[in-house]
Design a protein around this motif. Sequence first.
Motif, PDB file in Angstrom:
ATOM      1  N   GLY A  26      22.844  -8.926 -90.831  1.00  0.00           N
ATOM      2  CA  GLY A  26      22.755  -7.593 -91.436  1.00  0.00           C
ATOM      3  C   GLY A  26      21.333  -7.209 -91.778  1.00  0.00           C
ATOM      4  O   GLY A  26      20.915  -6.057 -91.561  1.00  0.00           O
ATOM      5  N   GLU A  27      20.566  -8.164 -92.320  1.00  0.00           N
ATOM      6  CA  GLU A  27      19.166  -7.889 -92.644  1.00  0.00           C
ATOM      7  C   GLU A  27      18.364  -7.615 -91.365  1.00  0.00           C
ATOM      8  O   GLU A  27      17.531  -6.699 -91.332  1.00  0.00           O
ATOM      9  CB  GLU A  27      18.569  -9.077 -93.397  1.00  0.00           C
ATOM     10  CG  GLU A  27      19.062  -9.214 -94.831  1.00  0.00           C
ATOM     11  CD  GLU A  27      18.590 -10.505 -95.485  1.00  0.00           C
ATOM     12  OE1 GLU A  27      18.244 -10.465 -96.688  1.00  0.00           O
ATOM     13  OE2 GLU A  27      18.578 -11.554 -94.804  1.00  0.00           O
ATOM     14  N   GLU A  28      18.607  -8.413 -90.337  1.00  0.00           N
ATOM     15  CA  GLU A  28      17.896  -8.193 -89.075  1.00  0.00           C
ATOM     16  C   GLU A  28      18.214  -6.822 -88.490  1.00  0.00           C
ATOM     17  O   GLU A  28      17.315  -6.122 -88.000  1.00  0.00           O
ATOM     18  CB  GLU A  28      18.259  -9.291 -88.073  1.00  0.00           C
ATOM     19  CG  GLU A  28      17.605 -10.622 -88.356  1.00  0.00           C
ATOM     20  CD  GLU A  28      17.681 -11.563 -87.169  1.00  0.00           C
ATOM     21  OE1 GLU A  28      18.166 -11.133 -86.092  1.00  0.00           O
ATOM     22  OE2 GLU A  28      17.248 -12.721 -87.306  1.00  0.00           O
ATOM     23  N   ALA A  29      19.485  -6.437 -88.561  1.00  0.00           N
ATOM     24  CA  ALA A  29      19.877  -5.138 -88.006  1.00  0.00           C
ATOM     25  C   ALA A  29      19.222  -4.004 -88.773  1.00  0.00           C
ATOM     26  O   ALA A  29      18.740  -3.019 -88.170  1.00  0.00           O
ATOM     27  CB  ALA A  29      21.404  -5.001 -88.047  1.00  0.00           C
ATOM     28  N   GLU A  30      19.171  -4.111 -90.112  1.00  0.00           N
ATOM     29  CA  GLU A  30      18.558  -3.045 -90.911  1.00  0.00           C
ATOM     30  C   GLU A  30      17.054  -2.967 -90.648  1.00  0.00           C
ATOM     31  O   GLU A  30      16.488  -1.881 -90.523  1.00  0.00           O
ATOM     32  CB  GLU A  30      18.821  -3.278 -92.398  1.00  0.00           C
ATOM     33  CG  GLU A  30      18.336  -2.113 -93.265  1.00  0.00           C
ATOM     34  CD  GLU A  30      18.805  -2.210 -94.703  1.00  0.00           C
ATOM     35  OE1 GLU A  30      18.337  -1.372 -95.509  1.00  0.00           O
ATOM     36  OE2 GLU A  30      19.614  -3.095 -95.017  1.00  0.00           O
ATOM     37  N   LEU A  31      16.410  -4.122 -90.574  1.00  0.00           N
ATOM     38  CA  LEU A  31      14.979  -4.127 -90.273  1.00  0.00           C
ATOM     39  C   LEU A  31      14.703  -3.532 -88.898  1.00  0.00           C
ATOM     40  O   LEU A  31      13.781  -2.726 -88.725  1.00  0.00           O
ATOM     41  CB  LEU A  31      14.430  -5.561 -90.333  1.00  0.00           C
ATOM     42  CG  LEU A  31      14.099  -6.110 -91.714  1.00  0.00           C
ATOM     43  CD1 LEU A  31      13.902  -7.612 -91.660  1.00  0.00           C
ATOM     44  CD2 LEU A  31      12.834  -5.434 -92.259  1.00  0.00           C
ATOM     45  N   SER A  32      15.485  -3.918 -87.921  1.00  0.00           N
ATOM     46  CA  SER A  32      15.297  -3.404 -86.572  1.00  0.00           C
ATOM     47  C   SER A  32      15.422  -1.888 -86.536  1.00  0.00           C
ATOM     48  O   SER A  32      14.603  -1.190 -85.923  1.00  0.00           O
ATOM     49  CB  SER A  32      16.318  -4.045 -85.627  1.00  0.00           C
ATOM     50  OG  SER A  32      16.203  -3.502 -84.337  1.00  0.00           O
ATOM     51  N   ALA A  33      16.418  -1.374 -87.241  1.00  0.00           N
ATOM     52  CA  ALA A  33      16.656   0.070 -87.229  1.00  0.00           C
ATOM     53  C   ALA A  33      15.551   0.827 -87.955  1.00  0.00           C
ATOM     54  O   ALA A  33      15.032   1.834 -87.457  1.00  0.00           O
ATOM     55  CB  ALA A  33      18.011   0.373 -87.859  1.00  0.00           C
TER      56      ALA A  33
END
Length: 408
Positions: free
Chosen positions: A369-376
């Motif tokens: 979830g953290e990776e997805a938010e950072l990526s976005a």
Amino acid sequence: MPSTHRMPSADVLDRVRDIPLYRASVERGDFPILEKPEIARGFPDNWMTPELSRALETGEAEFVLSTGTNHARMQLIRPPYFLLRSYYRLWSEHPDLGPLWHEGARRVSLTTVLATEHVARVNAAKPGTTPGERWLDDRTLYLNRRLDPAGWERSEVERILKEIREAAAAHPRGAYLLDCSGYHLAHLVRRVTEWDLWDAFPRPAGIIHAYEYTPLNVRAYLRDHFDCPVVDLFGSTELGYLFYSEADGRYRPYLHDMSVELIPVEPGSGIHSLIVTSVRNPYMPLVRYRSGDCVRTHDGGADPEKIASFCGREKELLPTPDGPVAQADLDTRVADASPRVFLHQLHLSGEGHALLWCTTFDGAPLTPGEEAELSATVGELTGRRCRVEHRAHIPIGRSGKYAWLTTP
């Protein structure tokens, strides 16, 4: 756009009219922005006056080189200990640090190994000093002896803590002030926690980070571990210190013998170039000098009293479809997405892609979830497709500082 030509005050004119570099500007009544290459062109003859020549002969002025950590090393002329005196004066007058400074609290400095090596070189020129001596004077000890603090071994951390205890013992209440790069202190906290050495680490009475941009997560990490004022200072080798933060986080100007202008780097970007006029150094006064630093203000305007952050270096601004992005802009996105991120570094590649390297304070990988938010959020900021990669280690630069951005 504001004018890039302006006349300084009559007092400043009186101090610079005999300096060859400024002679044409004085005659024209027009001072354009002073760029770094102009300072070096014809040096030192472009600065030479009879007064400066006498000062160099008597030792009241000396040639020095800037550190070169943020730009190419630059030759300067200034009084001996110019930067140190600027630093000490600011500390002595700061509302949170001043009382302890006047009580004689010592200063220990945990920053780049280049700074430690500089102190050792200065001391080597003094008769009777021990080789490698790291006490700058009777107040300040430099602690770091390694380029990359991520490589500190237990024996080195124990040596650092021992030297801190000895400095603290010189004060009747064990008080000392910890001057640091925020990154270096965060590395020390991580090691002290990992090896359960907190009983050997006397808490500082004040922390000052002053050598580079300190990320929001690192600032929060330090505040979580230390119950004392954490102050940010802003300045440069050639100028001395210009601004400091107070307990509320707001920056206060410290502009004796100085004035500043803010000029937008691009209309509507909200990012401003910091232009400084300073006669603090009497032998090399700088008129409308582009420091290379960028700032954002609370309202996006050009009022120096409303500076919200010193957001990075002008030469490192990242062009995007929505305008330039500064180091602090990326840092804000990262901090909002995850408080666990310690170091981060954005790598640009061709065809509109980017890779964000991250380390964490606890060493554990980011969650999906953290990776997805950072990526976005980083993708939205940069206009690039961004992938996030957890790293156990991000190499430090040769200057002892971390790059936030790499380009092909």
